[in-house]
Write a protein that holds these residues in place. Structure first.
Motif, mmCIF file in Angstrom:
data_model
loop_
_atom_site.group_PDB
_atom_site.id
_atom_site.type_symbol
_atom_site.label_atom_id
_atom_site.label_comp_id
_atom_site.label_asym_id
_atom_site.label_seq_id
_atom_site.Cartn_x
_atom_site.Cartn_y
_atom_site.Cartn_z
ATOM 1 N N ASP A 87 33.200 40.169 21.635
ATOM 2 C CA ASP A 87 34.535 39.028 22.093
ATOM 3 C C ASP A 87 34.654 37.956 21.242
ATOM 4 O O ASP A 87 36.542 37.981 20.964
ATOM 5 C CB ASP A 87 34.201 37.638 22.644
ATOM 6 N N GLU A 90 37.741 40.537 18.989
ATOM 7 C CA GLU A 90 38.787 40.473 19.564
ATOM 8 C C GLU A 90 39.782 39.225 19.500
ATOM 9 O O GLU A 90 40.991 38.920 19.685
ATOM 10 C CB GLU A 90 38.549 40.711 21.561
ATOM 11 N N ARG A 91 38.968 38.149 19.622
ATOM 12 C CA ARG A 91 39.490 37.203 19.360
ATOM 13 C C ARG A 91 40.039 36.805 17.611
ATOM 14 O O ARG A 91 41.159 36.398 17.660
ATOM 15 C CB ARG A 91 39.168 35.178 19.206
ATOM 16 N N GLU A 112 39.856 45.692 13.236
ATOM 17 C CA GLU A 112 40.393 46.719 14.619
ATOM 18 C C GLU A 112 39.294 48.382 13.981
ATOM 19 O O GLU A 112 38.926 48.295 15.249
ATOM 20 C CB GLU A 112 41.366 47.211 13.677
ATOM 21 N N GLN A 115 35.893 46.723 15.530
ATOM 22 C CA GLN A 115 35.716 46.403 16.778
ATOM 23 C C GLN A 115 35.773 48.249 17.307
ATOM 24 O O GLN A 115 35.207 48.453 18.508
ATOM 25 C CB GLN A 115 36.887 46.068 17.643
ATOM 26 N N ARG A 129 33.242 49.361 29.037
ATOM 27 C CA ARG A 129 34.486 47.946 28.839
ATOM 28 C C ARG A 129 35.639 48.537 29.899
ATOM 29 O O ARG A 129 35.840 49.130 30.275
ATOM 30 C CB ARG A 129 34.865 47.922 27.131
ATOM 31 N N GLN A 164 38.886 37.869 30.091
ATOM 32 C CA GLN A 164 38.709 38.314 29.218
ATOM 33 C C GLN A 164 37.675 39.392 29.451
ATOM 34 O O GLN A 164 37.784 39.686 30.395
ATOM 35 C CB GLN A 164 36.905 37.191 29.341
#
Length: 209
Positions: A87, A90-91, A112, A115, A129, A164
């Protein structure tokens, strides 16, 4: 036949023949008794063997299910701890400037790649996901509706925005995706998800099309 023959001879002969026929009829049936018993015993053992094989298959399936459940639960807590890392990544990517300079662009690229590697590690270990896009059907087993909003782009009841991402582990929901759902009556042309109504804007409806 002579005149001195016993008059009861015919009746005795008939009785003897009747007894002989009765003996012939009953003899084979008596002889098949042990064979019938063996056949019955064979069928009984065959039924027991089939029941034992079925029970062995059931035990095997239950054992495999229990092993899969144990493996899933063993990493479920660890997976939940890692969701916070995903999370935050991603934020950070969402907050990164679009017109970054060379130094910032390199940082964004690193985020990136990090992630991407993290999500690949998730999938390798059965953690998938869940991030539905606009217009996808709402699934209460995978999604959690946070609010409803009217929309002119997607039909009512479908997903409008994912707030989310959620995750599932071996088909079990670890965390539902938090989504915004299009309100009832939403969609193009006042809720018609297939576009303009027939005959709208002065157009004629062609029933042969």
């Amino acid at each position: 036949m002579t005149d001195t023959q016993d008059p009861n001879y015919d009746s005795e002969l008939d009785e003897a023949l009747a007894n002989a026929e009765a003996g012939l009829d009953s003899g084979p049936a008596d002889d098949l008794g042990p064979l019938d018993a063996m056949i019955a015993e064979r069928d009984q053992w065959k039924d027991r063997a089939m029941r034992a094989a079925a029970e062995a298959d059931n035990v095997k399936r239950r054992t495999e299910t229990q092993m899969n459940d144990a493996r899933a639960f063993a990493i479920q807590r660890f997976a939940k701890d890692l969701l916070g890392v995903a999370d935050n990544l991603e934020r950070a990517l969402m907050a990164a400037p679009k017109d970054a300079d060379a130094g910032e662009a390199g940082l964004v690229t690193g985020l990136e790649l990090t992630q991407k590697s993290l999500l690949q590690a998730f999938e390798t270990n059965g953690l998938k996901r869940v991030a539905p896009g606009p217009g996808e059907a709402f699934d209460p087993h995978l999604h959690q509706a946070m609010m409803e909003q009217p929309s002119a782009e997607v039909p009512g009841g479908s997903i409008l925005v994912t707030m989310q991402a959620g995750y599932e582990l071996f088909g079990r929901t670890v965390r539902p995706a938090m989504v915004v759902v299009a309100a009832k009556g939403s969609g193009p042309q006042g809720g018609n998800p297939y576009g303009a109504a027939p005959g709208a804007n002065g157009g004629a409806f062609d029933g042969k099309a």
